[in-house]
Design an enzyme around this catalytic site. Structure first.
Site, short mmCIF file in Angstrom:
data_model
loop_
_atom_site.label_atom_id
_atom_site.label_comp_id
_atom_site.label_asym_id
_atom_site.label_seq_id
_atom_site.Cartn_x
_atom_site.Cartn_y
_atom_site.Cartn_z
N LYS A 18 0.75 -1.20 0.05
CA LYS A 18 0.09 0.06 0.08
C LYS A 18 0.85 1.28 -0.14
CE LYS A 18 -1.78 1.93 3.88
NZ LYS A 18 -1.66 3.24 4.14
N ASN A 19 1.84 1.45 0.85
CA ASN A 19 2.60 2.49 1.20
C ASN A 19 3.52 2.98 -0.14
OD1 ASN A 19 0.95 3.21 3.39
ND2 ASN A 19 2.42 2.81 4.78
N ARG A 89 -4.53 10.20 3.85
CA ARG A 89 -3.19 10.87 3.91
C ARG A 89 -2.23 10.98 2.81
NH1 ARG A 89 -1.76 13.99 7.94
NH2 ARG A 89 0.60 14.31 7.97
N CYS A 113 -5.57 8.45 9.25
CA CYS A 113 -5.74 7.82 10.50
C CYS A 113 -5.14 8.87 11.73
CB CYS A 113 -4.63 6.66 10.52
SG CYS A 113 -5.20 5.29 9.63
N ARG A 118 -0.18 15.20 13.19
CA ARG A 118 0.45 14.57 12.15
C ARG A 118 0.83 16.01 11.19
NH1 ARG A 118 -2.22 9.08 9.53
NH2 ARG A 118 -0.02 9.13 8.46
N PRO A 119 1.89 16.60 11.34
CA PRO A 119 2.41 17.78 10.64
C PRO A 119 2.99 17.40 9.64
CG PRO A 119 3.96 17.10 12.52
CD PRO A 119 2.89 16.37 12.62
N ILE A 120 3.03 18.71 8.45
CA ILE A 120 3.62 18.25 7.22
C ILE A 120 4.71 19.39 7.18
CG2 ILE A 120 1.56 17.22 5.95
CD1 ILE A 120 1.13 20.16 4.70
N ASP A 121 5.17 19.92 8.40
CA ASP A 121 6.32 21.05 8.42
C ASP A 121 7.50 20.72 7.31
OD1 ASP A 121 6.16 19.21 10.56
OD2 ASP A 121 8.42 20.50 10.85
N GLN A 122 7.90 19.33 7.56
CA GLN A 122 9.09 18.94 6.84
C GLN A 122 8.99 18.87 5.26
OE1 GLN A 122 12.23 18.12 8.44
NE2 GLN A 122 10.75 19.61 9.95
N ASP A 302 3.85 0.46 12.36
CA ASP A 302 2.51 -0.05 11.76
C ASP A 302 2.30 -1.41 12.32
OD1 ASP A 302 2.11 2.39 10.53
OD2 ASP A 302 2.76 1.79 8.61
N ARG A 394 -9.23 0.05 3.82
CA ARG A 394 -8.52 0.95 3.26
C ARG A 394 -7.24 0.37 2.95
NH1 ARG A 394 -8.99 6.97 5.72
NH2 ARG A 394 -7.81 7.20 3.91
C1 EPZ Z 1 4.04 6.86 6.56
O1 EPZ Z 1 3.23 8.13 7.18
C2 EPZ Z 1 2.88 5.85 6.58
N1 EPZ Z 1 1.95 6.16 5.57
C3 EPZ Z 1 2.35 5.45 7.92
O2 EPZ Z 1 1.48 4.29 7.98
C4 EPZ Z 1 3.51 5.06 8.88
O3 EPZ Z 1 2.86 4.86 10.13
C5 EPZ Z 1 4.57 6.27 8.84
O4 EPZ Z 1 4.93 6.43 7.61
C6 EPZ Z 1 5.75 5.84 9.84
O5 EPZ Z 1 6.26 4.64 9.18
C7 EPZ Z 1 2.05 6.28 4.36
O6 EPZ Z 1 3.19 5.81 3.82
C8 EPZ Z 1 0.79 6.73 3.40
P1 EPZ Z 1 6.16 10.06 8.80
P2 EPZ Z 1 4.01 9.46 7.24
O7 EPZ Z 1 6.05 11.30 8.06
O8 EPZ Z 1 4.84 9.47 6.08
C9 EPZ Z 1 6.77 13.49 12.15
C10 EPZ Z 1 -0.20 3.00 7.73
O9 EPZ Z 1 -1.12 2.32 8.66
N2 EPZ Z 1 6.52 14.20 11.04
O10 EPZ Z 1 7.27 9.37 8.63
O11 EPZ Z 1 2.82 10.34 7.43
C11 EPZ Z 1 5.28 12.62 12.48
O12 EPZ Z 1 4.67 13.56 13.28
C12 EPZ Z 1 0.16 4.45 7.86
O13 EPZ Z 1 -0.11 2.15 6.83
C13 EPZ Z 1 6.73 15.76 11.29
O14 EPZ Z 1 6.93 16.18 12.71
O15 EPZ Z 1 4.78 9.29 8.49
C14 EPZ Z 1 5.72 11.40 13.19
O16 EPZ Z 1 6.01 11.68 14.36
C15 EPZ Z 1 -0.20 4.98 8.84
N3 EPZ Z 1 6.65 16.68 10.59
C16 EPZ Z 1 7.41 10.97 12.45
O17 EPZ Z 1 7.53 12.30 11.89
C17 EPZ Z 1 6.60 16.33 9.05
O18 EPZ Z 1 6.59 17.19 8.23
C18 EPZ Z 1 7.09 9.94 11.37
O19 EPZ Z 1 6.11 10.38 10.40
C19 EPZ Z 1 6.31 14.93 9.08
C20 EPZ Z 1 6.47 13.99 9.97
#
Ligand code: EPZ
Length: 414
Positions: A18-19, A89, A113, A118-122, A302, A394
Site C-alpha cells: 500500500k505505502n 493521508r 488515521c 500529523r504535521p507536514i512542516d518537513q 504500523d 483502506r
Molecule cells: C507513513 O506516514 C505511513 N503512511 C504510515 O503508515 C507510517 O505509520 C509512517 O509513515 C511511519 O512509518 C504512508 O506511507 C501513506 P512520517 P507518514 O512522515 O509519511 C513526524 C499505515 O498504517 N513528522 O514518517 O505520514 C510525525 O509526526 C500508515 O499504513 C513531522 O514532525 O509518517 C511522526 O512523528 C499510518 N513533520 C514522524 O515524523 C513532518 O513534516 C514520522 O512521520 C512529517 C512528519
C-alpha cells in the site's frame, strides 16, 4: 464477526505494498506518457487515489486484477481538492507530484488515521528549499514556484512522507537535491526505482542520504512491479503466531521482515525464511519481550497494534514503546473490553500476560488498530464483532477472505 480459537494453517499470498502504491501512482503523473504498474493492491486507498487522478485528467485502464495502465498525457489540472482527498493521508503526494509537473499545486490538507498530531512542516520545508512558496488557506495547501532549483535539505525528523514528497518534486528541479536524514523504508527504494525507470537520476535511496539530479523530462513507456506489502506480511506472521498456527506467507521479501522475525523468534515463535516466503509456526509458550518502534530498519510502528494483541498471550509482562507517533495506543481500550491487561503510560504500553481474551463487540479505530482487533478476535474465546471495517478495507486486500482460506471462522455481516 470472528469466532476465535481456530489455528491458522496453510498458505497466503501477500499483495502489493500500500505505502509504495500510494506514492507510485501519483509519481506516474510526472511524465506525460503511459506506464503500466503491476502488483497494485485492491484496497480502498488506491480506489480513492485512482478517482483523484482520473479527475485531474489521467486515464487509468485496468489491465488485469493487479495491473493498471496510467496515461498521464491528458493531465490538465494542478488542483486536487475534491472531498475524498481529505480522507486520504497519502493525498499529500499529489503536492510533490503536481509541483514537479506544473511548478504549482493546490491540494486539500491531508487527512488519514488519527494518532496524534500529523504535521507536514518537513514536506513544506523541502518544497521551500527547492524555491517554492507554500501557503495554507481554507484547508488547502497552495504551492507555487517560478522554477524549482535543486538544494540540500536536512530533515529534522525522519519522515517517510517528506522524503517521498521532496523526491517527487526534486526529480524535475534544475540541478542536484540532497536529502539528509532521509527515511529508509522499502517503499522509498521502490519509488526511487520507479522514478529511475522513468529516466530520473536518484542515488542512495535506502540510506539516509539521497541524491537527486533533476531532469527536464521523464518518460513513460515502462512496466513496473510494486514490492510486496511488508505490513500485510507482518500482520499474517503475527496472526499465525497468535493462533498457534502454521502458515507459509508467500510473495514477500524476507529481508524487509527482519525486525519482526527477530522479535517473534525472541518470543519463541518458529520463523523459517526462504527466498520469497516465510513460514511461521508456533508450538511453544510465547515469551514476553520489550519492543520499541522506530523508522526502518527498526521495528515498524504500523505493526505495533497487531503485536500488542499477540503480547496479551505472552508469559510475563512485556513493554512496547512507540517511537514514531505521539498517540498510537487509543485502540488499547478496545482490547481491554476483551479482558486484556494493558496499561498505557505516555508512549509506552505495559502488557501483562498471559491472558485468555474473550470475544466482545469492538471497533477498528484506524487501519492497523483494525488489524490488531482482528488478531485479538482470532485469539479470543467466543464471538468478536468488529465495527468500522472501512478502516481495514483502506489498507488490507481481502483480509477476511485470506484469513478464511487459512481456516479462520470470520465473516462479514451487514
Ligand atoms: C507513513 O506516514 C505511513 N503512511 C504510515 O503508515 C507510517 O505509520 C509512517 O509513515 C511511519 O512509518 C504512508 O506511507 C501513506 P512520517 P507518514 O512522515 O509519511 C513526524 C499505515 O498504517 N513528522 O514518517 O505520514 C510525525 O509526526 C500508515 O499504513 C513531522 O514532525 O509518517 C511522526 O512523528 C499510518 N513533520 C514522524 O515524523 C513532518 O513534516 C514520522 O512521520 C512529517 C512528519
Amino acid at each position: 464477526m470472528i469466532n476465535g480459537l481456530k489455528r491458522l494453517k496453510g498458505e497466503v499470498s501477500i499483495s502489493g505494498a500500500k505505502n509504495a502504491a500510494v506514492a507510485i501512482l501519483p509519481a506516474a503523473i510526472l511524465s506525460d506518457g503511459i506506464c503500466i504498474i503491476e502488483n497494485v493492491p485492491d484496497i480502498l486507498d488506491i480506489s480513492i487515489l485512482k478517482n483523484i487522478l482520473h479527475e485531474i485528467g489521467a486515464k487509468i485502464t485496468r489491465i488485469n486484477e493487479t495491473s493498471i495502465q496510467i496515461d498521464a498525457s491528458g493531465i490538465n489540472s494542478y488542483t486536487a481538492t475534491n472531498k475524498e482527498i481529505g480522507q486520504l493521508r497519502a493525498s499529500y503526494y499529489l503536492m510533490g507530484a503536481l509541483l514537479g509537473r506544473f511548478k504549482k499545486a493546490v491540494v486539500t490538507f491531508p487527512g488519514g488515521c488519527d494518532f496524534g498530531v500529523r504535521p507536514i512542516d518537513q514536506h513544506i520545508k523541502g518544497f521551500e528549499a527547492l524555491g517554492a512558496k507554500v501557503e495554507i488557506e481554507h484547508g488547502k495547501v497552495i504551492i507555487n514556484a517560478s522554477k524549482l532549483v535543486g538544494a540540500p535539505v536536512y530533515l529534522d525528523v525522519v519522515s517517510v512522507g517528506a522524503t517521498i514528497n521532496i523526491m517527487l518534486a526534486a526529480v524535475k528541479a534544475e540541478g542536484v537535491t540532497t536529502i539528509e536524514n532521509a527515511a529508509k523504508e522499502p517503499h522509498i527504494v521502490d519509488l526511487a526505482n520507479f522514478l529511475n525507470a522513468m529516466g530520473a537520476d536518484i542515488k542512495g535511496a535506502g540510506t539516509d542520504v539521497i541524491k537527486i539530479k533533476g531532469k527536464r523530462e521523464l518518460k513513460g513507456g515502462h512496466t513496473y512491479t510494486i514490492i510486496p506489502d511488508q505490513i500485510e506480511a507482518g500482520t499474517f506472521m503475527i496472526a499465525a503466531a497468535a493462533t498457534r498456527g502454521d502458515v507459509l506467507i508467500k510473495n514477500i521479501i524476507p529481508k524487509h521482515m527482519e525486525s519482526l522475525t527477530a522479535k517473534l523468534q525472541e518470543m519463541r515463535v518458529k520463523v523459517d525464511s526462504y527466498d520469497d516466503s516465510i513460514r511461521v509456526s508456533c508450538r511453544e509458550k510465547i515469551q514476553k519481550v520489550n519492543i520499541k518502534t522506530l523508522p526502518y530498519p527498526g521495528f515498524p510502528t504500523d505493526l505495533q497494534p497487531p503485536i500488542t494483541s499477540l503480547l496479551c498471550r505472552a508469559e510475563g509482562t512485556s513493554t512496547i514503546t512507540e517511537g514514531v507517533w505521539d498517540n498510537r495506543f487509543q485502540y488499547v481500550d478496545e482490547l481491554k473490553r476483551m479482558g486484556a491487561k494493558i496499561k498505557v503510560e505516555g508512549r509506552m504500553a505495559v502488557v501483562e500476560g498471559p491472558v485468555n481474551l474473550s470475544g466482545a463487540p469492538i471497533r477498528a479505530l484506524d487501519l492497523r488498530a483494525g488489524a490488531a482487533m482482528v488478531i485479538a478476535g482470532l485469539m479470543a474465546r467466543g464471538e468478536t464483532a468488529i465495527s468500522n471495517l472501512e478502516y481495514i478495507d483502506r489498507g488490507y486486500e481481502k483480509l477476511d477472505e485470506k484469513l478464511r482460506d487459512l481456516g479462520a471462522n470470520i465473516k462479514r455481516v451487514g
